[in-house]
Design a protein around this motif. Structure first.
Motif, PDB file in Angstrom:
ATOM      1  N   ILE A  17       0.833  -1.203   0.000  1.00  0.00           N
ATOM      2  CA  ILE A  17       0.000   0.000   0.000  1.00  0.00           C
ATOM      3  C   ILE A  17       0.867   1.252   0.000  1.00  0.00           C
ATOM      4  N   ALA A  18       1.903   1.251   0.815  1.00  0.00           N
ATOM      5  CA  ALA A  18       2.781   2.424   0.881  1.00  0.00           C
ATOM      6  C   ALA A  18       3.376   2.718  -0.490  1.00  0.00           C
ATOM      7  N   ARG A  19       3.776   1.672  -1.216  1.00  0.00           N
ATOM      8  CA  ARG A  19       4.323   1.858  -2.556  1.00  0.00           C
ATOM      9  C   ARG A  19       3.245   2.329  -3.522  1.00  0.00           C
ATOM     10  N   SER A  20       2.060   1.705  -3.465  1.00  0.00           N
ATOM     11  CA  SER A  20       1.025   2.018  -4.432  1.00  0.00           C
ATOM     12  C   SER A  20       0.431   3.405  -4.221  1.00  0.00           C
ATOM     13  N   GLU A  21       0.373   3.886  -2.996  1.00  0.00           N
ATOM     14  CA  GLU A  21      -0.184   5.205  -2.735  1.00  0.00           C
ATOM     15  C   GLU A  21       0.855   6.301  -2.923  1.00  0.00           C
ATOM     16  N   GLY A  22       2.104   5.931  -3.127  1.00  0.00           N
ATOM     17  CA  GLY A  22       3.154   6.920  -3.297  1.00  0.00           C
ATOM     18  C   GLY A  22       3.274   7.822  -2.074  1.00  0.00           C
ATOM     19  N   ALA A  23       3.127   7.239  -0.927  1.00  0.00           N
ATOM     20  CA  ALA A  23       3.104   8.011   0.315  1.00  0.00           C
ATOM     21  C   ALA A  23       4.397   8.784   0.495  1.00  0.00           C
ATOM     22  N   THR A  24       4.258  10.037   0.950  1.00  0.00           N
ATOM     23  CA  THR A  24       5.450  10.816   1.233  1.00  0.00           C
ATOM     24  C   THR A  24       6.054  10.385   2.561  1.00  0.00           C
ATOM     25  N   CYS A  25       5.220   9.844   3.441  1.00  0.00           N
ATOM     26  CA  CYS A  25       5.744   9.253   4.661  1.00  0.00           C
ATOM     27  C   CYS A  25       5.615   7.745   4.504  1.00  0.00           C
ATOM     28  N   ASN A  26       6.525   7.040   5.069  1.00  0.00           N
ATOM     29  CA  ASN A  26       6.592   5.600   4.842  1.00  0.00           C
ATOM     30  C   ASN A  26       5.725   4.860   5.854  1.00  0.00           C
ATOM     31  N   THR A  27       4.492   4.611   5.470  1.00  0.00           N
ATOM     32  CA  THR A  27       3.528   3.944   6.342  1.00  0.00           C
ATOM     33  C   THR A  27       4.025   2.591   6.810  1.00  0.00           C
ATOM     34  N   LYS A  60       1.471  15.098  11.043  1.00  0.00           N
ATOM     35  CA  LYS A  60       0.626  14.914   9.863  1.00  0.00           C
ATOM     36  C   LYS A  60       0.832  13.545   9.229  1.00  0.00           C
ATOM     37  N   CYS A  61       2.069  13.111   9.163  1.00  0.00           N
ATOM     38  CA  CYS A  61       2.368  11.802   8.579  1.00  0.00           C
ATOM     39  C   CYS A  61       1.713  10.687   9.399  1.00  0.00           C
ATOM     40  N   LEU A  62       1.832  10.772  10.704  1.00  0.00           N
ATOM     41  CA  LEU A  62       1.202   9.765  11.554  1.00  0.00           C
ATOM     42  C   LEU A  62      -0.308   9.783  11.359  1.00  0.00           C
ATOM     43  N   CYS A  63      -0.889  10.970  11.324  1.00  0.00           N
ATOM     44  CA  CYS A  63      -2.329  11.095  11.144  1.00  0.00           C
ATOM     45  C   CYS A  63      -2.763  10.490   9.807  1.00  0.00           C
ATOM     46  N   ASP A  64      -2.057  10.831   8.752  1.00  0.00           N
ATOM     47  CA  ASP A  64      -2.390  10.266   7.434  1.00  0.00           C
ATOM     48  C   ASP A  64      -2.259   8.751   7.439  1.00  0.00           C
ATOM     49  N   SER A  65      -1.225   8.250   8.075  1.00  0.00           N
ATOM     50  CA  SER A  65      -0.977   6.802   8.100  1.00  0.00           C
ATOM     51  C   SER A  65      -2.064   6.050   8.853  1.00  0.00           C
ATOM     52  N   VAL A  66      -2.472   6.572  10.008  1.00  0.00           N
ATOM     53  CA  VAL A  66      -3.452   5.844  10.815  1.00  0.00           C
ATOM     54  C   VAL A  66      -4.860   5.936  10.240  1.00  0.00           C
ATOM     55  N   GLN A  67      -5.073   6.864   9.298  1.00  0.00           N
ATOM     56  CA  GLN A  67      -6.375   6.978   8.646  1.00  0.00           C
ATOM     57  C   GLN A  67      -6.426   6.259   7.304  1.00  0.00           C
ATOM     58  N   SER A  68      -5.312   5.687   6.885  1.00  0.00           N
ATOM     59  CA  SER A  68      -5.264   5.051   5.569  1.00  0.00           C
ATOM     60  C   SER A  68      -6.176   3.829   5.519  1.00  0.00           C
ATOM     61  N   TYR A  74      -6.401  -3.303   9.002  1.00  0.00           N
ATOM     62  CA  TYR A  74      -5.750  -4.036  10.091  1.00  0.00           C
ATOM     63  C   TYR A  74      -6.206  -3.547  11.467  1.00  0.00           C
ATOM     64  N   ASN A  75      -7.392  -2.937  11.487  1.00  0.00           N
ATOM     65  CA  ASN A  75      -8.036  -2.545  12.739  1.00  0.00           C
ATOM     66  C   ASN A  75      -7.192  -1.632  13.614  1.00  0.00           C
ATOM     67  N   VAL A  76      -6.497  -0.701  12.980  1.00  0.00           N
ATOM     68  CA  VAL A  76      -5.755   0.287  13.755  1.00  0.00           C
ATOM     69  C   VAL A  76      -6.768   1.187  14.445  1.00  0.00           C
ATOM     70  N   ASP A  97      -3.533  22.115  20.163  1.00  0.00           N
ATOM     71  CA  ASP A  97      -4.866  21.797  19.652  1.00  0.00           C
ATOM     72  C   ASP A  97      -4.861  21.036  18.329  1.00  0.00           C
ATOM     73  N   TYR A  98      -3.788  20.330  18.043  1.00  0.00           N
ATOM     74  CA  TYR A  98      -3.722  19.542  16.807  1.00  0.00           C
ATOM     75  C   TYR A  98      -4.616  18.310  16.943  1.00  0.00           C
ATOM     76  N   THR A  99      -5.467  18.120  15.956  1.00  0.00           N
ATOM     77  CA  THR A  99      -6.354  16.957  15.975  1.00  0.00           C
ATOM     78  C   THR A  99      -6.138  16.122  14.729  1.00  0.00           C
ATOM     79  N   CYS A 100      -6.499  14.877  14.861  1.00  0.00           N
ATOM     80  CA  CYS A 100      -6.426  13.929  13.757  1.00  0.00           C
ATOM     81  C   CYS A 100      -7.715  13.121  13.779  1.00  0.00           C
ATOM     82  N   ALA A 101      -8.465  13.187  12.725  1.00  0.00           N
ATOM     83  CA  ALA A 101      -9.725  12.451  12.619  1.00  0.00           C
ATOM     84  C   ALA A 101     -10.649  12.750  13.803  1.00  0.00           C
TER      85      ALA A 101
END
Length: 111
Positions: A17-27, A60-68, A74-76, A97-101
């Motif tokens: 998935i990380a390869r196919s989505e071309g993620a800028t952060c390495n999920t 931001k990278c962590l937030c993007d990764s955990v919402q993928s 995989y029930n993250v 005050d940074y939020t993710c999802a």
């Protein structure tokens, strides 16, 4: 043995998935954290490789990764996953005050 096979499959899927989505952060770097980011994982100590890898993430990278879609497959558990930097004693420089999802991202590193 079943859990080991499931973990190996999860790691391989994360890589694909990380390869196919071309993620800028390495999920895929979250793979060692899998057991610590699923429901009930908040009571588990993240592995040393998980903590080493999380240092490479930004909020931001962590937030993007955990919402993928892969993370959801995989029930993250998003609120649990967002505590990984804190549980690893990693200063994550989370903006106020940074939020993710819709979840507040923990800011303080335990003392």
């Amino acid at each position: 043995m079943e859990k080991f096979v499931a973990l190996v499959l999860a790691v391989l899927a994360l890589a694909a998935i990380a390869r196919s989505e071309g993620a800028t952060c390495n999920t895929i770097q979250l793979a060692p954290c899998l057991s610590a980011v699923q429901k009930g994982g908040a009571t588990k100590t993240p592995s040393p490789s998980c903590c080493s890898n999380i240092k490479k993430f930004t909020p931001k990278c962590l937030c993007d990764s955990v919402q993928s879609s892969l993370a959801q497959k995989y029930n993250v558990d998003i609120p649990t996953a967002l505590t990984i930097p804190k549980r690893c004693n990693v200063n994550f420089n989370v903006p106020p005050d940074y939020t993710c999802a819709g979840y507040q991202v923990p800011r303080e590193v335990p003392t």
